[in-house]
Design a protein around this motif. Structure first.
Motif, PDB file in Angstrom:
ATOM      1  N   THR A 182       0.829  -1.208   0.000  1.00 39.94           N
ATOM      2  CA  THR A 182       0.000   0.000   0.000  1.00 39.94           C
ATOM      3  C   THR A 182       0.867   1.262   0.000  1.00 39.94           C
ATOM      4  O   THR A 182       0.533   2.249  -0.653  1.00 39.94           O
ATOM      5  CB  THR A 182      -0.948   0.014   1.220  1.00 39.94           C
ATOM      6  OG1 THR A 182      -0.176  -0.095   2.418  1.00 39.94           O
ATOM      7  CG2 THR A 182      -1.932  -1.131   1.149  1.00 39.94           C
ATOM      8  N   GLU A 183       1.993   1.226   0.725  1.00 46.07           N
ATOM      9  CA  GLU A 183       2.859   2.405   0.801  1.00 46.07           C
ATOM     10  C   GLU A 183       3.763   2.542  -0.419  1.00 46.07           C
ATOM     11  O   GLU A 183       3.940   3.639  -0.952  1.00 46.07           O
ATOM     12  CB  GLU A 183       3.723   2.339   2.069  1.00 46.07           C
ATOM     13  CG  GLU A 183       2.915   2.456   3.358  1.00 46.07           C
ATOM     14  CD  GLU A 183       3.761   2.192   4.591  1.00 46.07           C
ATOM     15  OE1 GLU A 183       4.999   2.332   4.504  1.00 46.07           O
ATOM     16  OE2 GLU A 183       3.195   1.848   5.643  1.00 46.07           O
ATOM     17  N   LEU A 184       4.342   1.440  -0.879  1.00 50.25           N
ATOM     18  CA  LEU A 184       5.311   1.515  -1.972  1.00 50.25           C
ATOM     19  C   LEU A 184       4.631   1.671  -3.328  1.00 50.25           C
ATOM     20  O   LEU A 184       5.122   2.400  -4.203  1.00 50.25           O
ATOM     21  CB  LEU A 184       6.180   0.257  -1.972  1.00 50.25           C
ATOM     22  CG  LEU A 184       7.451   0.294  -2.815  1.00 50.25           C
ATOM     23  CD1 LEU A 184       8.418   1.353  -2.290  1.00 50.25           C
ATOM     24  CD2 LEU A 184       8.132  -1.067  -2.826  1.00 50.25           C
ATOM     25  N   LEU A 185       3.501   0.997  -3.516  1.00 48.61           N
ATOM     26  CA  LEU A 185       2.834   0.999  -4.820  1.00 48.61           C
ATOM     27  C   LEU A 185       1.548   1.808  -4.839  1.00 48.61           C
ATOM     28  O   LEU A 185       0.912   1.932  -5.887  1.00 48.61           O
ATOM     29  CB  LEU A 185       2.526  -0.440  -5.255  1.00 48.61           C
ATOM     30  CG  LEU A 185       3.725  -1.406  -5.330  1.00 48.61           C
ATOM     31  CD1 LEU A 185       3.244  -2.802  -5.694  1.00 48.61           C
ATOM     32  CD2 LEU A 185       4.758  -0.918  -6.326  1.00 48.61           C
ATOM     33  N   GLY A 186       1.137   2.327  -3.677  1.00 51.48           N
ATOM     34  CA  GLY A 186      -0.135   3.043  -3.610  1.00 51.48           C
ATOM     35  C   GLY A 186      -1.314   2.123  -3.846  1.00 51.48           C
ATOM     36  O   GLY A 186      -2.379   2.538  -4.317  1.00 51.48           O
ATOM     37  N   MET A 187      -1.158   0.865  -3.489  1.00 53.22           N
ATOM     38  CA  MET A 187      -2.169  -0.157  -3.767  1.00 53.22           C
ATOM     39  C   MET A 187      -3.271  -0.163  -2.707  1.00 53.22           C
ATOM     40  O   MET A 187      -2.968  -0.127  -1.515  1.00 53.22           O
ATOM     41  CB  MET A 187      -1.477  -1.530  -3.808  1.00 53.22           C
ATOM     42  CG  MET A 187      -2.355  -2.686  -4.229  1.00 53.22           C
ATOM     43  SD  MET A 187      -1.434  -4.261  -4.211  1.00 53.22           S
ATOM     44  CE  MET A 187      -0.285  -4.015  -5.560  1.00 53.22           C
ATOM     45  N   PRO A 188      -4.529  -0.204  -3.074  1.00 46.90           N
ATOM     46  CA  PRO A 188      -5.606  -0.307  -2.089  1.00 46.90           C
ATOM     47  C   PRO A 188      -5.506  -1.608  -1.289  1.00 46.90           C
ATOM     48  O   PRO A 188      -4.987  -2.615  -1.786  1.00 46.90           O
ATOM     49  CB  PRO A 188      -6.880  -0.288  -2.941  1.00 46.90           C
ATOM     50  CG  PRO A 188      -6.467   0.310  -4.239  1.00 46.90           C
ATOM     51  CD  PRO A 188      -5.046  -0.084  -4.446  1.00 46.90           C
ATOM     52  N   PHE A 189      -6.029  -1.589  -0.057  1.00 45.03           N
ATOM     53  CA  PHE A 189      -5.957  -2.757   0.825  1.00 45.03           C
ATOM     54  C   PHE A 189      -6.556  -3.991   0.167  1.00 45.03           C
ATOM     55  O   PHE A 189      -5.995  -5.083   0.262  1.00 45.03           O
ATOM     56  CB  PHE A 189      -6.697  -2.444   2.137  1.00 45.03           C
ATOM     57  CG  PHE A 189      -6.685  -3.581   3.122  1.00 45.03           C
ATOM     58  CD1 PHE A 189      -5.655  -3.712   4.046  1.00 45.03           C
ATOM     59  CD2 PHE A 189      -7.701  -4.526   3.137  1.00 45.03           C
ATOM     60  CE1 PHE A 189      -5.634  -4.759   4.955  1.00 45.03           C
ATOM     61  CE2 PHE A 189      -7.689  -5.581   4.042  1.00 45.03           C
ATOM     62  CZ  PHE A 189      -6.652  -5.693   4.953  1.00 45.03           C
ATOM     63  N   GLU A 190      -7.688  -3.824  -0.515  1.00 43.04           N
ATOM     64  CA  GLU A 190      -8.386  -4.976  -1.101  1.00 43.04           C
ATOM     65  C   GLU A 190      -7.559  -5.651  -2.203  1.00 43.04           C
ATOM     66  O   GLU A 190      -7.594  -6.871  -2.367  1.00 43.04           O
ATOM     67  CB  GLU A 190      -9.735  -4.529  -1.678  1.00 43.04           C
ATOM     68  CG  GLU A 190     -10.744  -4.068  -0.639  1.00 43.04           C
ATOM     69  CD  GLU A 190     -10.449  -2.677  -0.091  1.00 43.04           C
ATOM     70  OE1 GLU A 190     -11.037  -2.324   0.956  1.00 43.04           O
ATOM     71  OE2 GLU A 190      -9.632  -1.956  -0.701  1.00 43.04           O
TER      72      GLU A 190
ATOM     73  N   ALA B 269      -4.182  -5.449  -2.295  1.00 40.38           N
ATOM     74  CA  ALA B 269      -3.000  -5.988  -1.624  1.00 40.38           C
ATOM     75  C   ALA B 269      -3.297  -7.345  -0.984  1.00 40.38           C
ATOM     76  O   ALA B 269      -2.490  -8.270  -1.062  1.00 40.38           O
ATOM     77  CB  ALA B 269      -2.497  -5.000  -0.576  1.00 40.38           C
ATOM     78  N   ILE B 270      -4.460  -7.471  -0.352  1.00 42.61           N
ATOM     79  CA  ILE B 270      -4.778  -8.753   0.286  1.00 42.61           C
ATOM     80  C   ILE B 270      -5.067  -9.821  -0.777  1.00 42.61           C
ATOM     81  O   ILE B 270      -4.844 -11.016  -0.539  1.00 42.61           O
ATOM     82  CB  ILE B 270      -5.954  -8.618   1.283  1.00 42.61           C
ATOM     83  CG1 ILE B 270      -5.949  -9.827   2.230  1.00 42.61           C
ATOM     84  CG2 ILE B 270      -7.293  -8.505   0.577  1.00 42.61           C
ATOM     85  CD1 ILE B 270      -6.867  -9.672   3.412  1.00 42.61           C
ATOM     86  N   ALA B 271      -5.503  -9.411  -1.956  1.00 36.62           N
ATOM     87  CA  ALA B 271      -5.666 -10.376  -3.056  1.00 36.62           C
ATOM     88  C   ALA B 271      -4.314 -10.969  -3.427  1.00 36.62           C
ATOM     89  O   ALA B 271      -4.196 -12.183  -3.664  1.00 36.62           O
ATOM     90  CB  ALA B 271      -6.300  -9.691  -4.268  1.00 36.62           C
ATOM     91  N   ILE B 272      -3.274 -10.140  -3.458  1.00 30.98           N
ATOM     92  CA  ILE B 272      -1.929 -10.623  -3.772  1.00 30.98           C
ATOM     93  C   ILE B 272      -1.420 -11.536  -2.664  1.00 30.98           C
ATOM     94  O   ILE B 272      -0.801 -12.579  -2.923  1.00 30.98           O
ATOM     95  CB  ILE B 272      -0.978  -9.433  -4.003  1.00 30.98           C
ATOM     96  CG1 ILE B 272      -1.310  -8.770  -5.331  1.00 30.98           C
ATOM     97  CG2 ILE B 272       0.488  -9.880  -3.964  1.00 30.98           C
ATOM     98  CD1 ILE B 272      -0.470  -7.561  -5.664  1.00 30.98           C
ATOM     99  N   VAL B 273      -1.679 -11.174  -1.399  1.00 35.74           N
ATOM    100  CA  VAL B 273      -1.257 -12.013  -0.270  1.00 35.74           C
ATOM    101  C   VAL B 273      -1.920 -13.392  -0.347  1.00 35.74           C
ATOM    102  O   VAL B 273      -1.277 -14.422  -0.109  1.00 35.74           O
ATOM    103  CB  VAL B 273      -1.586 -11.314   1.072  1.00 35.74           C
ATOM    104  CG1 VAL B 273      -1.381 -12.266   2.240  1.00 35.74           C
ATOM    105  CG2 VAL B 273      -0.721 -10.077   1.251  1.00 35.74           C
TER     106      VAL B 273
END
Length: 466
Positions: free
Chosen positions: A60-68, A70-74
């Motif tokens: 979220t901090e490095l790529l400006g990615m929304p939480f939803e 980011a958790i999809a990638i996790v």
């Protein structure tokens, strides 16, 4: 047909490998059929998914990615963790933690947005291809041996220093959570590295069980301490199933939405890819050593660990993630802390854990279940940044220690120190270039071999063996 005949794991002969289905270079193993499902490891994994979730603030901090997204990638990365034990690699895989700061420094050099995501995609794709090629050709060990000890020492030390710098840099996580990080890190270093706590574990079963939980007790402590100091809110527990946004991830953070990175990004990523590979190869060696030790203790099961097969699996994971969900924490061969915990339980005998595949596999089935449960995700969400800081600081300590021990002489140490500092300040490209020049100037024709001046006990022992 009786249940005893139905499950192949129950028919394993004493001293034989766990049953499997041949699959080219791999050995397919499925839960319940090829190995006994280990519920203690499953439930531990259910809780320890909190560490996997600590990757979210990075993205979220490095790529400006929304939480939803980011958790999809996790979650996607979590599913790929299962490939290791299912394809014959009896480890608990994880991130390439020491290399995370190196990748962050490299990616942050690009403007936020499409270019930064492209930089990450190019890096992870090349890392995956490199690992697959080295695994397929069985050249992994030879390539690492060609790198001078001073450069290896400098890269690994630099990775550790970069991890610490990320936490303590101005505006970094320490500035956001000074009290919580100070308390949690103090407790973590005591539980993990203290001689005194090691003695307590030998005397008392309670302390021994706490010690086996890795950093999970510290994460629980942070959940309580951070709100008490006003550094994070109390968790707002939500019920239900996690709702990742795979469509958003697909459209804005993959090659399907952004297209392939330009060729120049693949070229500029080469030094950082090499640096990350040097770091992860240490995890491969550690996996081999831990499993060899377990194999010696448990004579009832033969453990087949193949580093080349491991390369094919984690190389495939990185290649797949670079296309379907590029990941800042990368796909590593080992989660050392939790693998040690599982191996220690495995050593207690067949009654405790029938097969090493049962322990490693059940743990990762547990973490995947935990990632889908909203109560667990919402419980740890306020302190994910703290959990990541803890992981980086612990890894920094370990990487600096391991990096120094890669050196063979006092000259190596001097070169390594310069490389480490340049790596933190200027990145892997400059670090490798300066390292090569220094090794040429100082060692000349002995560029690859360097020298061993018996500064270290390991080299004294090596000389005495000769």
């Amino acid at each position: 047909m009786s249940s005893r005949k139905a499950w192949r794991w129950q028919q394993r002969a004493d001293g034989a490998e766990a049953p499997y289905t041949p699959l080219g270079p791999f050995k397919l193993r499925l839960p319940f059929l090829h190995y006994r499902f280990e519920w203690p490891d499953y439930f531990q994994g259910l809780l320890m998914c909190a560490v996997d979730l600590a990757a979210i603030p990075l993205m979220t901090e490095l790529l400006g990615m929304p939480f939803e997204a980011a958790i999809a990638i996790v979650i996607l990365n979590g599913l790929l963790y299962l490939l290791h034990h299912m394809l014959g690699d009896p480890v608990i895989p994880g991130w390439i933690t020491p290399a995370i700061p190196l990748l962050m420094l490299y990616v942050a050099a690009f403007p936020e947005g499409e270019m930064r995501v492209h930089a990450l995609i190019a890096f992870q794709l090349m890392l995956g291809v490199l690992a697959i090629v080295l695994g397929y050709t069985k050249l992994a060990a030879k390539v690492v041996r060609l790198i001078p000890a001073a450069i290896k020492a400098g890269v690994i030390m630099g990775a550790g220093l970069a991890a610490i710098t990320v936490v303590f840099a101005e505006g970094g996580r320490f500035d956001q959570y000074p009290f919580t990080i100070s308390i949690a890190v103090g407790v973590a270093f005591y539980l993990i590295f203290s001689k005194h706590f090691t003695q307590l574990q030998r005397r008392n079963r309670l302390w021994a069980n706490i010690g086996k939980l890795g950093i999970f007790p510290i994460i629980v402590l942070a959940i309580v301490v951070a709100p008490l100091f006003g550094e994070a809110p109390w968790p707002d527990i939500e019920w239900g199933i996690t709702q990742p946004d795979f469509l958003l991830m697909w459209n804005e953070y993959t090659v399907f939405g952004l297209g392939l990175p330009p060729l120049m990004m693949f070229i500029t990523a080469i030094p950082t890819v090499l640096a990350a590979y040097i770091v992860l190869f240490g995890d491969v060696l550690q996996s081999k050593a831990l499993l060899a030790e377990a194999d010696e203790v448990r004579q009832d099961e033969k453990i087949d660990y193949n580093p080349n097969r491991a390369h094919l699996i984690f190389g495939g994971r990185n290649l797949g993630m670079s296309i379907f969900g590029p990941d800042v924490v990368m796909c590593g061969p080992l989660w050392a802390a939790m693998h040690v915990v599982v191996v220690e339980r495995y050593k207690k005998g067949k009654a405790a854990m029938d097969s090493i595949f049962g322990g490693s596999g059940s743990f990762r089935w547990g973490t995947n279940t935990g990632l889908l449960l909203l109560p667990i995700v919402s419980l740890v969400q306020p302190i994910l940044g703290i959990a990541l800081a803890l992981t980086l600081l612990i890894q920094g300590y370990v990487s600096v220690r391991i990096g120094i021990m890669q050196a063979q002489s006092q000259r190596d140490l001097g070169i390594a120190g310069v490389i480490a500092a340049i790596l933190v300040i200027k990145g892997a490209t400059w670090a490798f270039a300066i390292g090569v020049v220094l090794c040429l100037l100082i060692y000349g024709k002995q560029f690859f071999s360097g020298e061993a001046d018996t500064t270290f006990v390991k080299d004294q022992q090596s000389n005495s063996d000769e």
